[in-house]
Design an enzyme around this catalytic site. Structure first.
Site, PDB file in Angstrom:
ATOM      1  N   SER A   1      35.042  27.343  -6.422  1.00 59.14           N
ATOM      2  CA  SER A   1      36.243  26.519  -6.327  1.00 59.14           C
ATOM      3  C   SER A   1      37.449  26.511  -7.297  1.00 59.14           C
ATOM      4  O   SER A   1      37.193  27.263  -8.178  1.00 59.14           O
ATOM      5  CB  SER A   1      35.624  25.125  -6.634  1.00 59.14           C
ATOM      6  OG  SER A   1      36.494  24.223  -6.819  1.00 59.14           O
TER       7      SER A   1
ATOM      8  N   TYR B   1      30.705  19.117 -12.383  1.00 56.53           N
ATOM      9  CA  TYR B   1      31.239  20.007 -11.199  1.00 56.53           C
ATOM     10  C   TYR B   1      31.910  21.495 -11.737  1.00 56.53           C
ATOM     11  O   TYR B   1      31.713  22.304 -11.331  1.00 56.53           O
ATOM     12  CB  TYR B   1      32.077  19.305 -10.236  1.00 56.53           C
ATOM     13  CG  TYR B   1      32.641  20.049  -9.122  1.00 56.53           C
ATOM     14  CD1 TYR B   1      31.789  20.539  -7.803  1.00 56.53           C
ATOM     15  CD2 TYR B   1      33.961  20.741  -9.014  1.00 56.53           C
ATOM     16  CE1 TYR B   1      32.166  21.151  -6.893  1.00 56.53           C
ATOM     17  CE2 TYR B   1      34.297  21.550  -7.972  1.00 56.53           C
ATOM     18  CZ  TYR B   1      33.533  21.730  -7.228  1.00 56.53           C
ATOM     19  OH  TYR B   1      33.801  22.548  -5.903  1.00 56.53           O
TER      20      TYR B   1
END
Length: 166
Positions: free
Chosen positions: A66, A79
């Protein structure tokens, strides 16, 4: 008797989940650990078990991380930590596998239209639900476009792909 060829040419690690909360607002570290288990350790386990087959085929590993693995954002410490770990693992693994002719491609997408934001969890473990989909705009990348970019990167054995918004 049917014989199956045990061969893996491409491994795409693309699992992901998130808990959206400040660290000090979590009731405990259970959800933080769950994010690490899915996003980081899930990739490590799949890679570990596929490596003998990938070495035999001079295969490809694609780790879908990401932009959150390159740039930290608040309320996403679990995350972001899992994706930074994924990025470091990918870099190290690439060096370890250089002589084995196994490529490691790290993909860092921006937001992609999926169910991810509907399923991300709050500090109590509750999914965001349909309100999560409201984060997407007409300029958000489609899953189909993202998949095309990933497949082409794997085909070309690219080292890293950083996707911009849209």
């Amino acid at each position: 008797v049917i014989e199956l060829e045990q061969r893996i040419d491409v491994l795409i690690n693309n699992a992901g989940m998130s808990v959206v909360s400040k660290l000090d607002e979590l009731p405990d570290l259970r959800l933080f650990k769950q994010v690490m288990d899915v996003n980081f350790y899930g990739m490590v386990h799949c890679t570990f078990h596929a490596l003998p087959y990938l070495k035999a085929s001079s295969g490809r590993i694609v780790n879908v991380s990401s932009l959150g693995g390159l740039l930290a954002i608040p309320y996403n410490s679990a995350y972001v930590s899992s994706k930074f770990a994924m990025n470091g693992f990918s870099e190290s693994l690439r060096m370890e596998l250089a002589n084995a002719r196994v490529s490691v491609t790290l993909v860092c997408p921006y937001w992609v239209v999926t169910e991810f934001h509907e399923r991300y969890l709050d500090k109590n473990g509750n999914p965001k639900g349909k309100a999560g989909r409201a984060l997407y705009t007409k300029n958000t990348m489609t899953a189909e476009k993202c998949a095309e970019i990933i497949i082409e990167a794997a085909r070309r054995r690219k080292r890293q792909v950083v996707m911009s918004p849209g």
